[in-house]
Write a protein that holds these residues in place. Structure first.
Motif: not given
Length: 266
Positions: A42-44, A74-75, A92-93, A103-104
């Protein structure tokens, strides 16, 4: 974002890729597809996917990646162009195409959608591939296929690939009405086929006139509607109704078959 793939391969849902086509069966048009999942999270930067590009003829494409979940973006990446063949893609962001709203890390427990669009020029979509995961931390895919109109249905099942629709064939449903009346002197069945807002679905269409009788009903005539959708058929005394078949136009939609009420001609 591209990088070498060294992570373990997570299985895709059985049958999803098979239903959507494989790299060896790429269409003649430009295509960019997800062929595997290497890592999730779930993170970038946690997500890494295998992609395949085919039929690109130059370097002026825009490879547009969009990641959404829970109504937030998110991207939103403009990755420039790409070369034909297999590659890996990180999620990723980034806002190189346009703004993001999330926001991640992405909240777990809700579907996450990844859309890979091929554009030329920027904003003109040539092809689109959608991968939807059960959650940002899950490799279970709810959908994975070509989906230009974003209705979660891929060709050939999607008969209207550029028009989103909720019907089983992926087309917008066109509503029609088939009215019928009677005349006694001379005996006739008359009526009109209507398609509000879509007159082409009613004009110059075949209608079939049926006589009600014990056992199978009898087809007594076929008429072509006028430009206004009207028709008329001389008949004997009896009970009648009229039918017309379905109409499908990939560019506009699908009108189901329809049957009129019954009328008695004396």
């Amino acid at each position: 974002m591209r990088k070498k793939s060294w992570l373990y391969l997570l299985p895709l849902v059985a049958g999803l890729l098979g239903a959507s086509g494989s790299p060896g069966q790429a269409a003649a048009a430009e295509s960019w597809s997800v062929t595997g999942v290497n890592s999730t999270g779930c993170a970038s930067g946690d997500w890494n996917i295998d992609v395949f590009a085919a039929n690109f003829d130059g370097n002026d494409y825009v490879m547009h990646t969009v990641v959404t979940s829970g109504g937030l973006v998110y991207m939103n990446e403009d990755a420039g162009s790409i070369t034909n063949g297999s590659d890996t893609w990180g999620l990723y962001a980034t806002e190189t195409y346009g703004p993001t709203t999330g926001t991640y890390p992405i909240p777990a427990g809700q579907p996450m959608k990844v859309v890979l669009r091929v554009e030329r020029p920027k904003g003109t979509v040539l092809s689109s591939w959608t991968m939807e995961a059960k959650s940002c931390d899950s490799a279970t895919l709810l959908f994975n296929g070509s989906d230009l109109d974003d209705d979660r249905l891929s060709p050939p099942a999607d008969k209207c690939p550029t028009r989103a629709g909720a019907s089983a064939n992926g087309c917008p449903v066109v509503t029609r009405a088939l009215s019928v009346s009677k005349k006694s002197t001379p005996r006739r069945v008359t009526g009109r086929l209507r398609a509000p807002g879509q007159p082409a679905y009613a004009a110059k269409r075949k209608v079939r006139v049926w006589k009600v009788r014990p056992g199978p009903d009898k087809l007594v005539g076929v008429r072509t509607t006028t430009a206004k959708g009207t028709f008329s058929k001389r008949v004997r005394a009896g009970r009648y109704y009229v039918t017309t078949v379905a109409v499908l136009d990939p560019a506009t939609g699908y009108a189901p078959p329809i049957r009129s009420r019954k009328v008695r001609v004396r």
